[in-house]
Design a protein around this motif. Sequence first.
Motif: not given
Length: 86
Positions: A31-48
């Motif tokens: 209860g001391d902060a807001d937390y968010e799950l961030i799943d890297l797989k959901e972003f489909h980021l390109p290779v650098f």
Amino acid sequence: MKIGIVVGSVRDHRLGGTIARWVYDIAAARGDADYELIDLKEFHLPVFDGNSPMMAHKHYDSPEVQRWSDVIDACDGFVFVTPEYN
């Protein structure tokens, strides 16, 4: 304060999502902060691709990279759940 809990694996059959959910449940109960799950797989980021994020000034051609940047920028801190490989 907003804390992102980042699942750092994009592999199939990974356990990171389960562990990140466990971390989230414990953290959210504080209860001391807001937390968010961030799943890297959901972003489909390109290779650098050689474009430095610093030089882009937070404006990216790729919508996936822009969305990632926006989500990360909204956080004040992070917990990274990363795999360990032998």
